[in-house]
Design a protein around this motif. Structure first.
Motif, mmCIF file in Angstrom:
data_model
loop_
_atom_site.group_PDB
_atom_site.id
_atom_site.type_symbol
_atom_site.label_atom_id
_atom_site.label_comp_id
_atom_site.label_asym_id
_atom_site.label_seq_id
_atom_site.Cartn_x
_atom_site.Cartn_y
_atom_site.Cartn_z
ATOM 1 N N LEU A 232 0.810 -1.216 0.000
ATOM 2 C CA LEU A 232 0.000 0.000 0.000
ATOM 3 C C LEU A 232 0.846 1.269 0.000
ATOM 4 N N SER A 233 2.087 1.169 0.439
ATOM 5 C CA SER A 233 2.936 2.357 0.467
ATOM 6 C C SER A 233 3.244 2.865 -0.941
ATOM 7 N N PHE A 234 3.145 1.995 -1.944
ATOM 8 C CA PHE A 234 3.441 2.432 -3.313
ATOM 9 C C PHE A 234 2.465 3.522 -3.751
ATOM 10 N N MET A 235 1.174 3.199 -3.731
ATOM 11 C CA MET A 235 0.165 4.168 -4.148
ATOM 12 C C MET A 235 -0.003 5.283 -3.124
ATOM 13 N N ARG A 236 0.179 4.935 -1.854
ATOM 14 C CA ARG A 236 0.043 5.963 -0.822
ATOM 15 C C ARG A 236 1.071 7.075 -1.047
ATOM 16 N N THR A 237 2.276 6.704 -1.426
ATOM 17 C CA THR A 237 3.324 7.688 -1.684
ATOM 18 C C THR A 237 3.009 8.522 -2.914
ATOM 19 N N LEU A 238 2.590 7.851 -3.991
ATOM 20 C CA LEU A 238 2.299 8.553 -5.236
ATOM 21 C C LEU A 238 1.151 9.545 -5.070
ATOM 22 N N LEU A 239 0.132 9.177 -4.289
ATOM 23 C CA LEU A 239 -1.084 9.996 -4.172
ATOM 24 C C LEU A 239 -1.087 10.851 -2.914
ATOM 25 N N SER A 240 0.052 11.009 -2.276
ATOM 26 C CA SER A 240 0.110 11.651 -0.957
ATOM 27 C C SER A 240 -0.430 13.072 -0.944
ATOM 28 N N ASP A 241 -0.351 13.805 -2.057
ATOM 29 C CA ASP A 241 -0.785 15.203 -2.069
ATOM 30 C C ASP A 241 -2.266 15.369 -2.373
ATOM 31 N N LEU A 242 -2.955 14.301 -2.690
ATOM 32 C CA LEU A 242 -4.387 14.396 -2.991
ATOM 33 C C LEU A 242 -5.210 14.477 -1.715
ATOM 34 N N ALA A 243 -6.384 15.055 -1.827
ATOM 35 C CA ALA A 243 -7.327 15.055 -0.710
ATOM 36 C C ALA A 243 -7.772 13.621 -0.439
ATOM 37 N N PRO B 270 3.030 9.111 -13.996
ATOM 38 C CA PRO B 270 3.573 8.274 -12.919
ATOM 39 C C PRO B 270 2.628 7.127 -12.523
ATOM 40 N N LEU B 271 1.316 7.397 -12.523
ATOM 41 C CA LEU B 271 0.364 6.339 -12.169
ATOM 42 C C LEU B 271 0.426 5.201 -13.189
ATOM 43 N N ILE B 272 0.458 5.552 -14.462
ATOM 44 C CA ILE B 272 0.534 4.530 -15.515
ATOM 45 C C ILE B 272 1.826 3.733 -15.379
ATOM 46 N N ARG B 273 2.936 4.444 -15.151
ATOM 47 C CA ARG B 273 4.226 3.758 -15.011
ATOM 48 C C ARG B 273 4.252 2.861 -13.776
ATOM 49 N N LEU B 274 3.655 3.353 -12.677
ATOM 50 C CA LEU B 274 3.648 2.558 -11.442
ATOM 51 C C LEU B 274 2.784 1.314 -11.606
ATOM 52 N N GLY C 193 2.260 -0.255 -14.225
ATOM 53 C CA GLY C 193 2.927 -1.181 -15.131
ATOM 54 C C GLY C 193 4.229 -1.747 -14.606
ATOM 55 N N ALA C 194 4.695 -1.254 -13.451
ATOM 56 C CA ALA C 194 5.968 -1.718 -12.892
ATOM 57 C C ALA C 194 5.868 -3.182 -12.474
ATOM 58 N N ARG C 195 6.891 -3.959 -12.814
ATOM 59 C CA ARG C 195 6.876 -5.380 -12.470
ATOM 60 C C ARG C 195 8.130 -5.804 -11.703
ATOM 61 N N THR C 196 8.974 -4.857 -11.344
ATOM 62 C CA THR C 196 10.116 -5.130 -10.475
ATOM 63 C C THR C 196 10.182 -4.028 -9.422
ATOM 64 N N LEU C 197 10.852 -4.299 -8.316
ATOM 65 C CA LEU C 197 10.994 -3.276 -7.280
ATOM 66 C C LEU C 197 11.792 -2.085 -7.782
ATOM 67 N N ASP C 198 12.795 -2.344 -8.610
ATOM 68 C CA ASP C 198 13.571 -1.229 -9.154
ATOM 69 C C ASP C 198 12.677 -0.304 -9.967
ATOM 70 N N GLU C 199 11.778 -0.862 -10.762
ATOM 71 C CA GLU C 199 10.847 -0.042 -11.546
ATOM 72 C C GLU C 199 9.902 0.731 -10.629
ATOM 73 N N VAL C 200 9.430 0.079 -9.554
ATOM 74 C CA VAL C 200 8.538 0.753 -8.600
ATOM 75 C C VAL C 200 9.231 1.953 -7.978
ATOM 76 N N PHE C 201 10.430 1.731 -7.453
ATOM 77 C CA PHE C 201 11.121 2.806 -6.737
ATOM 78 C C PHE C 201 11.666 3.879 -7.684
ATOM 79 N N SER C 202 11.797 3.543 -8.961
ATOM 80 C CA SER C 202 12.187 4.581 -9.920
ATOM 81 C C SER C 202 11.063 5.588 -10.120
ATOM 82 N N VAL C 203 9.837 5.179 -9.831
ATOM 83 C CA VAL C 203 8.683 6.076 -9.950
ATOM 84 C C VAL C 203 8.461 6.867 -8.667
ATOM 85 N N ILE C 204 8.478 6.182 -7.514
ATOM 86 C CA ILE C 204 8.106 6.845 -6.252
ATOM 87 C C ILE C 204 9.307 7.216 -5.399
ATOM 88 N N GLY C 205 10.507 6.762 -5.795
ATOM 89 C CA GLY C 205 11.688 7.012 -4.983
ATOM 90 C C GLY C 205 11.763 6.054 -3.807
#
Length: 407
Positions: free
Chosen positions: A160-171, A205-209, A211-223
């Motif tokens: 859950l931290s993946f999307m939580r990080t990406l969407l952190s600035d949304l209401a 970023p949402l589309i890339r996240l 579609g990510a299938r490795t941890l390296d790809e995930v963290f390249s999007v969200i840091g």
């Protein structure tokens, strides 16, 4: 004629034997991994389910008032009852608590293939451990149970931290809408909604996240995030255990309920409704009067397991025997019947006072072998064993029959 209620089923002996075979395999694997079976009441206080899901869930449940005016509900799922049981009965137990369960649940919803109003769940909860090892343990158990059952499936894991990080600035309200789209696997709708609320910068970023299938790809999007080390360790444990999986950052599973890792399994042969297992890390005990306790668990839709398996249940076939006798051999036949049963052989004897030929005809419909005891066999102590499928027969002692049919 009174018929069974809509969304329920009658199960004849052949189906029940298949179900019990798969149940037994799964129970054994859970016990081997240290998970012990528990049982909770079929009905609970309605508040147990509304306290975390809201009053809206009442429309999906069987709710009734007892003679004391208390609002009770047939359980729609088992995680909440298990955590209620932990708070009430198990807080003093050594941690972690490793429980499993197999029970029926009830939901008032539209019946469809593999989805009924009365349905069965096989699940497990690991309570009191907060580590990568604990997360991996639960995932591996779920994988093991489905493999043991013989289901062909794909395991998908997210956090859950993946999307939580990406969407952190949304209401918060907008986050919930995006999560709801992702939970339904409607990624295009999630992108469209971001555009509608003037958050186009999140679309790519949402589309890339997603579609990510490795941890390296995930963290390249969200840091890198605070949970990175634990997440990497959990996946390392799965790799060491040679558990095949796919990383899927889009798994949502309701972020108000789960807190960390989330995972799902999708089976072949179930069409659009092909999810067969769902679970993850969560915290619920505090809602029911206990301390804030880390937990992880999953539930398997057992009815969907059986649909996915169809007739493909590979097990050692237990031969079935019909004892055929004449009036002169009946007393000996009764003794032989019990001796075969004592040795674990499924054995029946005629209860209809049928003729010898009628008994043979009935045996041909339901048995693999006929044990024939007439006047000659009663005197000699031997029996005639007939293979009803091959058509061959031989004279044997009862001990030889036992060795042949129950090696």
């Amino acid at each position: 004629m009174i018929q069974k209620p809509r969304g329920t089923r009658d199960m004849l002996p052949d189906e029940m034997e298949r179900r019990r075979e798969i149940e037994a395999r799964m129970r054994l694997r859970a016990r081997i991994r240290g998970f012990r079976e528990i049982s909770t009441p079929v009905f609970e206080e309605t508040e147990l389910f509304t306290i975390r899901s809201g009053e809206g869930i009442i429309n999906e449940m069987y709710v009734f008032e007892d003679k004391g005016g208390r609002s009770l509900s047939l359980r729609p799922e088992l995680t909440a009852p298990v955590l209620r049981m932990y708070v009430e009965e198990g807080r003093s137990l050594n941690k972690p608590v490793k429980w499993c369960y197999f029970a029926d649940c009830f939901r008032y919803e539209r019946p469809q293939k593999g989805r009924y109003r009365q349905f069965w769940q096989f699940g497990a909860e690991l309570i009191g451990a907060d580590s990568a090892m604990a997360d991996a343990e639960v995932i591996i158990l779920g994988y093991d149970l489905l493999k043991t059952a013989g289901v062909r499936f794909v395991l998908k894991i997210g956090h859950l931290s993946f999307m939580r990080t990406l969407l952190s600035d949304l209401a918060d309200e907008e986050k919930k809408k995006i999560r709801a789209f992702l939970d339904k696997r409607e990624e295009d709708a999630a992108v469209s909604h971001l555009k509608a609320i003037n958050q186009e910068q999140l679309c790519d970023p949402l589309i890339r996240l997603c579609g990510a299938r490795t941890l390296d790809e995930v963290f390249s999007v969200i840091g890198e995030i605070p949970e990175s080390q634990r997440i990497r360790e959990m996946f390392h444990i799965l790799d060491v255990q040679q558990i095949p999986y796919e990383i899927n950052p889009a798994i949502a599973r309701g972020l108000d309920y789960y807190t960390g890792v989330v995972f799902e399994c999708f089976a072949e042969g179930l069409g659009a409704e092909n999810q067969i297992l769902g679970g993850g890390a969560y915290r619920l005990a505090h809602l029911f009067g206990g301390e804030d306790t880390p937990s992880a668990g999953f539930a398997i839709g057992f009815d969907r397991v059986m649909v996915a398996l169809g007739e493909d249940i590979r097990s050692l076939h237990q031969p079935q025997v019909m004892v055929i006798t004449t009036p002169e051999g009946r007393d000996r036949a009764l003794v032989v019947t019990e001796e075969l049963r004592t040795n674990g052989i499924i054995t029946e004897i005629d209860l209809m006072e049928r003729s010898f030929s009628a008994q043979m005809k009935a045996a041909g419909k339901s048995a693999d072998y006929a044990v024939i005891i007439g006047k000659e066999e009663a005197l000699s102590g031997d029996v005639t064993l007939k293979d009803l499928k091959a058509g061959t027969q031989e004279k044997l002692t009862v001990s030889d029959v036992v060795r042949k049919l129950n090696p």
